[in-house]
Design a protein around this motif. Structure first.
Motif, PDB file in Angstrom:
ATOM      1  N   GLU A  23     -39.870  36.767 139.760  1.00  0.00           N
ATOM      2  CA  GLU A  23     -40.879  37.672 140.292  1.00  0.00           C
ATOM      3  C   GLU A  23     -40.813  37.583 141.909  1.00  0.00           C
ATOM      4  OE1 GLU A  23     -44.448  36.976 138.646  1.00  0.00           O
ATOM      5  OE2 GLU A  23     -44.492  34.827 139.426  1.00  0.00           O
ATOM      6  N   ASN A  24     -40.675  36.389 142.444  1.00  0.00           N
ATOM      7  CA  ASN A  24     -40.587  36.440 144.087  1.00  0.00           C
ATOM      8  C   ASN A  24     -39.343  36.990 144.623  1.00  0.00           C
ATOM      9  OD1 ASN A  24     -43.159  34.896 143.752  1.00  0.00           O
ATOM     10  ND2 ASN A  24     -42.011  32.806 143.941  1.00  0.00           N
ATOM     11  N   LEU A  27     -39.846  40.481 144.676  1.00  0.00           N
ATOM     12  CA  LEU A  27     -40.985  41.056 145.610  1.00  0.00           C
ATOM     13  C   LEU A  27     -39.983  41.011 146.955  1.00  0.00           C
ATOM     14  CD1 LEU A  27     -43.771  41.524 146.426  1.00  0.00           C
ATOM     15  CD2 LEU A  27     -44.090  39.318 146.681  1.00  0.00           C
ATOM     16  N   GLU A  31     -40.167  44.537 149.398  1.00  0.00           N
ATOM     17  CA  GLU A  31     -40.697  44.386 150.773  1.00  0.00           C
ATOM     18  C   GLU A  31     -39.481  44.540 151.818  1.00  0.00           C
ATOM     19  OE1 GLU A  31     -43.835  43.547 151.818  1.00  0.00           O
ATOM     20  OE2 GLU A  31     -44.281  43.712 149.756  1.00  0.00           O
ATOM     21  N   ALA A  74     -46.964  35.055 145.224  1.00  0.00           N
ATOM     22  CA  ALA A  74     -46.807  36.191 146.017  1.00  0.00           C
ATOM     23  C   ALA A  74     -47.313  36.311 147.471  1.00  0.00           C
ATOM     24  CB  ALA A  74     -47.360  37.428 145.129  1.00  0.00           C
ATOM     25  N   ARG A  78     -45.181  37.021 150.907  1.00  0.00           N
ATOM     26  CA  ARG A  78     -45.679  38.212 151.751  1.00  0.00           C
ATOM     27  C   ARG A  78     -45.958  37.454 153.205  1.00  0.00           C
ATOM     28  NH1 ARG A  78     -48.384  40.197 147.060  1.00  0.00           N
ATOM     29  NH2 ARG A  78     -47.503  42.244 146.664  1.00  0.00           N
TER      30      ARG A  78
END
Length: 340
Positions: A23-24, A27, A31, A74, A78
């Motif tokens: 999932e990371n 992401l 992004e 998450a 970010r």
């Protein structure tokens, strides 16, 4: 469309960095608008040259955090991407370096952003520290952690937590119970932080001994507080008189941390916030530090960052229509004159 292959040496940290079901990694792709494929000890990346460079630096930064024992979520992803875009990825190694204190459940409390690290460093180095920033930046939580650490190290004999009991819609007199029961709801965030650091049983023991005091700001008048770690929370709701009274309670061997959010002032419009005035008055005073935390330092749900940013844009744009309207008046008058 460029492509690049990145070798990963620290395979033991890959699972932590990639996250559950990658999932990371997904992401990072979303992004930075890149495509990343995992092939054993190599990552194949495709996209624009600049975005591939950012992705590589972000993954290396996350691997650095994982090597320090940080769990990657998450928010970490970010934040690291933000640092990389700002060219500050060389400072990633400073994160999660020092443990402020250990909670009752054995959880280490650390600064999670560069802003938080500066805030904690300022608390350690100065007698008086002002922490100003939006909700969710850890102002109160980190201050309480620093207070507990100082108390455990026997640097101070007491922890004193206080905040102004400013009414927001309900009168204190209408609330049930005695005076302590009436003001307890205002002090609840301070109780919660202390419970987590010390545990309810240990907290109660120190409270009975007088080593810990949680009280409304009004209770501070007329006292001199020696060998104490004193935290004033929600300071934006103090009057200028209350702030001056509080600051002059400082005694020998004590430390003061003042926290607040100047965008959430509940005082009547005609009253000046004691925190806003203190920020001007104490600027440049020796042994007094001011730390400004921003939306980038928010460690709550990512939506909190978006809400804060939305309000900042709204406040910034509020005056623009009026300015545009006033600027357009002369133009309309000129046209009317031309027709005449």
């Amino acid at each position: 469309m460029a492509e690049k292959t990145m070798s990963v040496d620290r395979l033991e940290h890959i699972i932590s960095v990639f996250g559950s079901f990658d999932e990371n990694l997904r992401l990072i792709e979303n992004e930075l608008d890149v495509r990343i494929t995992d092939r054993n000890s190599e990552l194949s990346m495709s996209g624009d040259d600049e975005n591939i460079m950012y992705a590589e630096r972000a993954i290396n930064g996350l691997l650095t955090l994982a090597a320090k024992g940080e769990s990657i979520d998450a928010r970490n992803v970010r934040y690291i991407i933000g640092l990389v875009r700002e060219g500050q990825d060389d400072k990633i190694g400073e994160l999660a370096r020092d443990v402020i204190c250990i909670t009752a459940k054995g959880k280490p409390v650390k600064a999670k952003t560069l802003g938080q690290k500066k805030y904690v460093d300022a608390i350690n180095k100065n007698t008086v520290t002002l922490g100003i920033g939006p909700a969710g930046t850890g102002k109160t939580y980190l201050a309480v952690a620093a207070a507990v650490a100082a108390f455990r190290d026997k640097s101070v004999n007491r922890i004193i937590l206080t905040r102004p009991a400013v009414e927001a819609g309900e009168r204190l007199g209408f609330l049930p119970g005695d005076l302590q029961s009436k003001v307890d709801p205002y002090l609840r965030p301070l109780y919660d932080a202390l419970f987590e650091m010390l545990g309810a049983e240990t907290y109660q023991k120190y409270l009975e001994r007088g080593n810990i005091e949680v009280a409304p700001l009004a209770y501070m008048r007329g006292r001199t507080l020696d060998d104490s770690f004193i935290i004033l929370d929600e300071a934006q709701n103090t009057s200028r008189e209350q702030m001056k009274m509080f600051l002059t309670r400082l005694g020998f061997g004590s430390k003061i941390v003042i926290t607040g959010d100047i965008t959430q002032i509940d005082l009547p419009a005609e009253k000046t916030s004691g925190l806003k005035e203190a920020m001007r008055v104490l600027e440049g005073v020796e042994d007094v530090a001011q730390c400004r935390l921003t939306g980038a330092d928010v460690v709550r749900h990512v939506l909190v960052q978006r809400i804060i940013s939305a309000y900042e844009r709204f406040e910034k744009n509020k005056t623009e229509p009026a300015a545009t309207q006033s600027a357009s008046v002369p133009k309309r008058r000129r046209k009317a004159n031309e027709k005449a």
